[in-house]
Motif scaffolding. Structure first.
Motif, PDB file in Angstrom:
ATOM      1  N   PRO A 194       7.245  -6.982  -5.314  1.00 48.36           N
ATOM      2  CA  PRO A 194       7.642  -7.832  -4.077  1.00 48.36           C
ATOM      3  C   PRO A 194       7.064  -7.821  -2.631  1.00 48.36           C
ATOM      4  O   PRO A 194       6.825  -6.308  -2.151  1.00 48.36           O
ATOM      5  CB  PRO A 194       9.449  -7.788  -4.422  1.00 48.36           C
ATOM      6  CG  PRO A 194       9.533  -6.228  -4.839  1.00 48.36           C
ATOM      7  CD  PRO A 194       9.017  -6.146  -5.444  1.00 48.36           C
ATOM      8  N   LEU A 195       6.681  -8.174  -2.360  1.00 43.48           N
ATOM      9  CA  LEU A 195       5.963  -8.352  -0.074  1.00 43.48           C
ATOM     10  C   LEU A 195       6.971  -8.111   0.125  1.00 43.48           C
ATOM     11  O   LEU A 195       8.208  -8.522  -0.612  1.00 43.48           O
ATOM     12  CB  LEU A 195       5.563  -9.858  -0.024  1.00 43.48           C
ATOM     13  CG  LEU A 195       4.025  -9.472  -0.806  1.00 43.48           C
ATOM     14  CD1 LEU A 195       3.263 -11.174  -0.824  1.00 43.48           C
ATOM     15  CD2 LEU A 195       3.549  -8.635  -0.728  1.00 43.48           C
ATOM     16  N   ALA A 196       6.805  -7.886   1.461  1.00 42.67           N
ATOM     17  CA  ALA A 196       8.057  -7.683   2.424  1.00 42.67           C
ATOM     18  C   ALA A 196       9.024  -8.460   2.488  1.00 42.67           C
ATOM     19  O   ALA A 196      10.440  -9.084   2.708  1.00 42.67           O
ATOM     20  CB  ALA A 196       7.820  -7.588   3.980  1.00 42.67           C
ATOM     21  N   THR A 197       8.710  -9.854   1.955  1.00 43.00           N
ATOM     22  CA  THR A 197       9.383 -11.129   2.606  1.00 43.00           C
ATOM     23  C   THR A 197      10.093 -11.264   0.999  1.00 43.00           C
ATOM     24  O   THR A 197      11.179 -12.555   1.014  1.00 43.00           O
ATOM     25  CB  THR A 197       8.305 -12.623   2.144  1.00 43.00           C
ATOM     26  OG1 THR A 197       7.430 -12.468   0.901  1.00 43.00           O
ATOM     27  CG2 THR A 197       7.685 -12.601   3.362  1.00 43.00           C
ATOM     28  N   GLY A 198       9.980 -10.707  -0.369  1.00 38.75           N
ATOM     29  CA  GLY A 198      10.691 -10.779  -1.500  1.00 38.75           C
ATOM     30  C   GLY A 198      10.048 -11.858  -2.474  1.00 38.75           C
ATOM     31  O   GLY A 198      10.260 -11.310  -3.581  1.00 38.75           O
TER      32      GLY A 198
END
Length: 253
Positions: free
Chosen positions: A132-136
């Motif tokens: 996942p990216l930092a944003t989820g």
């Protein structure tokens, strides 16, 4: 999701809405793979934007699996899918020439609905395995329906039914993919400048555009692409169908 360096897949990217979307994504730094039944058109757009092209019938699992694997080999597994591939069959159920063949109805459903679902499921299988990216977020899926899903005209049974199916799969897919961090949003365009409409006489194009309350013109593929960018950017857009039609409600014919 920020697009710079992100791998994206656009079906139907060899022309029309898909081509405009591929160009817009590439301009934002995305690495774009174009999947299209029209291999020549796909290669032309890919060469223009520095992407890759793959011949693909979206309704065939083996075609899509091969195309996604080729895209991943070139750019890594994609985090963005934009489903623009589609056909627009037009035929009355009953006419002087007889009853509409079942195969004519089936064709629209096979490409527009089953094809959309086929790419969606195989893309999601790959995206679910990404970090996942930092944003989820792990991914974003943008499907293409049509206002015909709501305002289908006479002769559009196959097209309208298939696009209504795309509308119907949006929310349950978004709910299922929510724990994975994969968003699903659908755009329902009105009357846009596509190859099919550009083939009509200028007077006919103008007449169609004048039916749109405001702006009283045909939609431009770049406006569809702009909405795709806005969907990708806005994390709160999920499980929604967005009409992009200038407030048009189509008449029966």
């Amino acid at each position: 999701m920020q697009l710079d360096g992100v791998a994206a897949v656009v079906t139907g990217g060899g022309s029309g809405l898909g081509a405009a979307t591929a160009r817009a994504l590439a301009a934002k730094g995305a690495k774009v793979a174009i999947l299209d039944f029209n291999e020549e058109g796909a290669k032309a757009v890919a060469a223009e934007i520095g992407g890759v092209a793959q011949a693909c019938d979206v309704s065939k699992p083996e075609d899509v699996e091969t195309a996604l694997a080729a895209a991943a080999a070139a750019h890594g597994d994609a985090r963005l899918l934009v489903n623009c591939a589609g056909v627009a069959p037009a035929q009355k159920i009953l006419s002087r020439s007889g009853t509409m063949p079942l195969e004519a109805f089936r064709k629209g459903v096979e490409v527009n609905l089953i094809g959309t679902f086929n790419v969606l499921r195989l893309f999601a299988e790959r995206a679910a395995k990404l970090e996942p990216l930092a944003t989820g977020e792990r991914g974003v899926i943008v499907n293409t329906a049509s206002i015909a899903a709501y305002d289908g005209q006479i002769g559009q049974t196959s097209y309208a039914a298939s696009k209504a199916g795309v509308v119907g799969l949006t929310l349950p897919a978004a709910r299922e993919f929510a724990p994975l961090g994969i968003r699903v949003v659908t755009i329902a365009p009105g009357i846009f400048e596509t190859a099919m409409l550009k083939g009509l006489p200028e007077a006919a194009q103008q007449s169609l555009g004048e039916q749109v309350p405001f702006p009283s013109r045909l939609g431009r593929p770049e406006e569809y692409a702009k909405l795709v960018l806005q969907i990708v950017d806005n994390e709160m857009l999920n499980g929604e169908v967005i009409r992009l039609d200038g407030a048009l409600r189509m008449a029966p014919k």
